[in-house]
Scaffold this motif. Sequence first.
Motif, PDB file in Angstrom:
ATOM      1  N   GLY A   1     -24.897  -9.214  14.148  1.00 35.32           N
ATOM      2  CA  GLY A   1     -26.311  -9.833  13.888  1.00 35.32           C
ATOM      3  C   GLY A   1     -26.260 -10.647  12.502  1.00 35.32           C
ATOM      4  N   LEU A   2     -27.471 -11.227  12.370  1.00 37.18           N
ATOM      5  CA  LEU A   2     -27.382 -12.092  11.304  1.00 37.18           C
ATOM      6  C   LEU A   2     -27.179 -11.688   9.895  1.00 37.18           C
ATOM      7  CD1 LEU A   2     -30.488 -14.411  12.081  1.00 37.18           C
ATOM      8  CD2 LEU A   2     -28.102 -15.164  12.453  1.00 37.18           C
ATOM      9  N   ASP A   3     -27.541 -10.574   9.851  1.00 41.54           N
ATOM     10  CA  ASP A   3     -27.138  -9.920   8.350  1.00 41.54           C
ATOM     11  C   ASP A   3     -25.578  -9.615   8.189  1.00 41.54           C
ATOM     12  OD1 ASP A   3     -26.939  -8.133  10.784  1.00 41.54           O
ATOM     13  OD2 ASP A   3     -27.590  -6.150   9.344  1.00 41.54           O
ATOM     14  N   ARG A   4     -25.018  -9.395   9.190  1.00 40.05           N
ATOM     15  CA  ARG A   4     -23.598  -9.147   9.196  1.00 40.05           C
ATOM     16  C   ARG A   4     -22.941 -10.685   9.014  1.00 40.05           C
ATOM     17  NH1 ARG A   4     -19.482  -5.441   8.673  1.00 40.05           N
ATOM     18  NH2 ARG A   4     -17.667  -5.878   9.585  1.00 40.05           N
TER      19      ARG A   4
ATOM     20  N   LEU B   1     -22.998 -11.485   5.464  1.00 39.95           N
ATOM     21  CA  LEU B   1     -22.077 -11.060   4.537  1.00 39.95           C
ATOM     22  C   LEU B   1     -20.785 -11.497   4.766  1.00 39.95           C
ATOM     23  CD1 LEU B   1     -21.242  -8.513   2.771  1.00 39.95           C
ATOM     24  CD2 LEU B   1     -21.033  -7.151   4.786  1.00 39.95           C
ATOM     25  N   LEU B   2     -20.185 -11.925   6.102  1.00 39.48           N
ATOM     26  CA  LEU B   2     -19.031 -12.522   6.353  1.00 39.48           C
ATOM     27  C   LEU B   2     -18.898 -13.922   5.798  1.00 39.48           C
ATOM     28  CD1 LEU B   2     -18.771 -12.015  10.361  1.00 39.48           C
ATOM     29  CD2 LEU B   2     -17.455 -11.209   8.212  1.00 39.48           C
ATOM     30  N   LEU B   3     -19.958 -14.616   5.729  1.00 40.16           N
ATOM     31  CA  LEU B   3     -20.050 -15.771   5.057  1.00 40.16           C
ATOM     32  C   LEU B   3     -19.768 -15.856   3.367  1.00 40.16           C
ATOM     33  CD1 LEU B   3     -20.863 -18.993   4.733  1.00 40.16           C
ATOM     34  CD2 LEU B   3     -23.139 -18.337   4.561  1.00 40.16           C
ATOM     35  N   ALA B   4     -20.558 -14.677   2.915  1.00 41.98           N
ATOM     36  CA  ALA B   4     -20.382 -14.467   1.283  1.00 41.98           C
ATOM     37  C   ALA B   4     -18.731 -14.171   1.182  1.00 41.98           C
ATOM     38  CB  ALA B   4     -21.319 -13.317   0.883  1.00 41.98           C
ATOM     39  N   ILE B   5     -18.362 -13.164   2.045  1.00 46.00           N
ATOM     40  CA  ILE B   5     -16.864 -12.775   1.690  1.00 46.00           C
ATOM     41  C   ILE B   5     -16.003 -13.892   1.870  1.00 46.00           C
ATOM     42  CG2 ILE B   5     -15.001 -11.251   2.556  1.00 46.00           C
ATOM     43  CD1 ILE B   5     -17.259  -9.309   2.994  1.00 46.00           C
ATOM     44  N   THR B   6     -15.986 -14.884   3.024  1.00 47.99           N
ATOM     45  CA  THR B   6     -15.163 -15.818   3.357  1.00 47.99           C
ATOM     46  C   THR B   6     -15.238 -16.901   2.333  1.00 47.99           C
ATOM     47  OG1 THR B   6     -16.756 -16.686   4.699  1.00 47.99           O
ATOM     48  CG2 THR B   6     -15.318 -15.351   5.585  1.00 47.99           C
TER      49      THR B   6
ATOM     50  N   TYR C   1     -20.838 -17.535  16.098  1.00 50.38           N
ATOM     51  CA  TYR C   1     -22.028 -16.755  16.223  1.00 50.38           C
ATOM     52  C   TYR C   1     -22.718 -17.087  17.601  1.00 50.38           C
ATOM     53  CZ  TYR C   1     -26.091 -13.790  15.469  1.00 50.38           C
ATOM     54  OH  TYR C   1     -27.345 -13.130  15.587  1.00 50.38           O
ATOM     55  N   LEU C   2     -23.192 -18.461  17.611  1.00 47.69           N
ATOM     56  CA  LEU C   2     -23.981 -18.885  18.643  1.00 47.69           C
ATOM     57  C   LEU C   2     -23.040 -18.841  20.072  1.00 47.69           C
ATOM     58  CD1 LEU C   2     -25.649 -21.951  17.134  1.00 47.69           C
ATOM     59  CD2 LEU C   2     -26.738 -19.723  17.654  1.00 47.69           C
ATOM     60  N   MET C   3     -21.793 -18.975  19.789  1.00 45.55           N
ATOM     61  CA  MET C   3     -20.799 -18.850  21.098  1.00 45.55           C
ATOM     62  C   MET C   3     -20.790 -17.270  21.461  1.00 45.55           C
ATOM     63  SD  MET C   3     -20.313 -21.914  22.347  1.00 45.55           S
ATOM     64  CE  MET C   3     -18.868 -21.585  23.318  1.00 45.55           C
ATOM     65  N   ARG C   4     -21.105 -16.526  20.759  1.00 45.89           N
ATOM     66  CA  ARG C   4     -20.792 -15.087  21.238  1.00 45.89           C
ATOM     67  C   ARG C   4     -21.298 -14.654  22.569  1.00 45.89           C
ATOM     68  NH1 ARG C   4     -25.448 -14.530  18.712  1.00 45.89           N
ATOM     69  NH2 ARG C   4     -26.662 -12.484  19.021  1.00 45.89           N
ATOM     70  N   GLY C   5     -20.921 -13.557  23.019  1.00 47.93           N
ATOM     71  CA  GLY C   5     -21.284 -13.116  24.392  1.00 47.93           C
ATOM     72  C   GLY C   5     -20.762 -11.552  24.706  1.00 47.93           C
ATOM     73  N   GLY C   6     -20.981 -11.016  25.885  1.00 46.88           N
ATOM     74  CA  GLY C   6     -20.436  -9.913  26.159  1.00 46.88           C
ATOM     75  C   GLY C   6     -18.992  -9.992  26.629  1.00 46.88           C
ATOM     76  N   ASP C   7     -18.579 -11.118  26.667  1.00 46.60           N
ATOM     77  CA  ASP C   7     -16.962 -11.350  27.202  1.00 46.60           C
ATOM     78  C   ASP C   7     -16.084 -11.362  26.016  1.00 46.60           C
ATOM     79  OD1 ASP C   7     -14.716 -11.653  28.335  1.00 46.60           O
ATOM     80  OD2 ASP C   7     -15.170 -13.590  29.050  1.00 46.60           O
ATOM     81  N   HIS C   8     -15.494 -10.455  25.615  1.00 42.23           N
ATOM     82  CA  HIS C   8     -14.496 -10.481  24.551  1.00 42.23           C
ATOM     83  C   HIS C   8     -13.042 -10.230  24.882  1.00 42.23           C
ATOM     84  CE1 HIS C   8     -17.577  -9.730  21.629  1.00 42.23           C
ATOM     85  NE2 HIS C   8     -18.003  -8.903  21.878  1.00 42.23           N
ATOM     86  N   ASN C   9     -12.850 -10.979  26.162  1.00 40.16           N
ATOM     87  CA  ASN C   9     -11.547 -11.057  26.652  1.00 40.16           C
ATOM     88  C   ASN C   9     -10.911 -12.116  25.817  1.00 40.16           C
ATOM     89  OD1 ASN C   9      -9.500 -12.934  28.509  1.00 40.16           O
ATOM     90  ND2 ASN C   9      -9.707 -10.805  29.572  1.00 40.16           N
TER      91      ASN C   9
END
Length: 205
Positions: free
Chosen positions: A45-48, A51-56, A159-167
């Motif tokens: 989600g956007l909240d995560r 958080l990733l943006l702040a940490i990186t 994030y925009l490219m994410r999807g159900g396929d995590h192969n």
Amino acid sequence: MTGPLSVILGSGLLGVFCVASVEKIFPAPPSHIVLLFLGMTAAPGLDRLELLLAITVAGSTLGSLFWYAMGCRLGEERAEALVGRFGRYVFLPLATYRKLAEAYRRKAFAASLVAQLIPTVRNYLGIGAGALRLPILPFASATLLGAMIWNSAFLLIGYLMRGGDHNPVSIGFRIIVIVVLVEATFFLALRFRSVRRRRAELAEG
């Protein structure tokens, strides 16, 4: 590629911070690949994502400050000699380093900000800044802002490219395609700018 990154994700946010810091020192894999992967797989989600943006960004800035400290310790002459001897091995030619140093002398904040958006140069820009004894606060501020722009762009694309396929093969292929497109666009823009500058110089001459 996905193996080490999977280990990083398994280490939690501390692992992400460490990778963002170390990547500025030893850029393997490059930051944009790591950021794309994180955006695709570690941000439900956007909240995560925020958080990733702040940490990186924090990790990336810390890595740049490491090179700043090294530049201060080396001094201008030894830093240039070091780049002249080893720069080609990390894709930092001496000519590029000298141009960056000259830009620092004219506009320190702007040069630090722009350099943060250039592949490879962004990793080692702190050497020149430290060697030239630039004030650390403007350098750190520009680096923070530049890292925020760079990191947010690649995290958001992932994030925009994410999807159900995590192969892993599918994710790796998408990352490669994005990286090739982004880098090709960047270098074409540089080429176009260089051609325009030469034409302007010829016209003035």
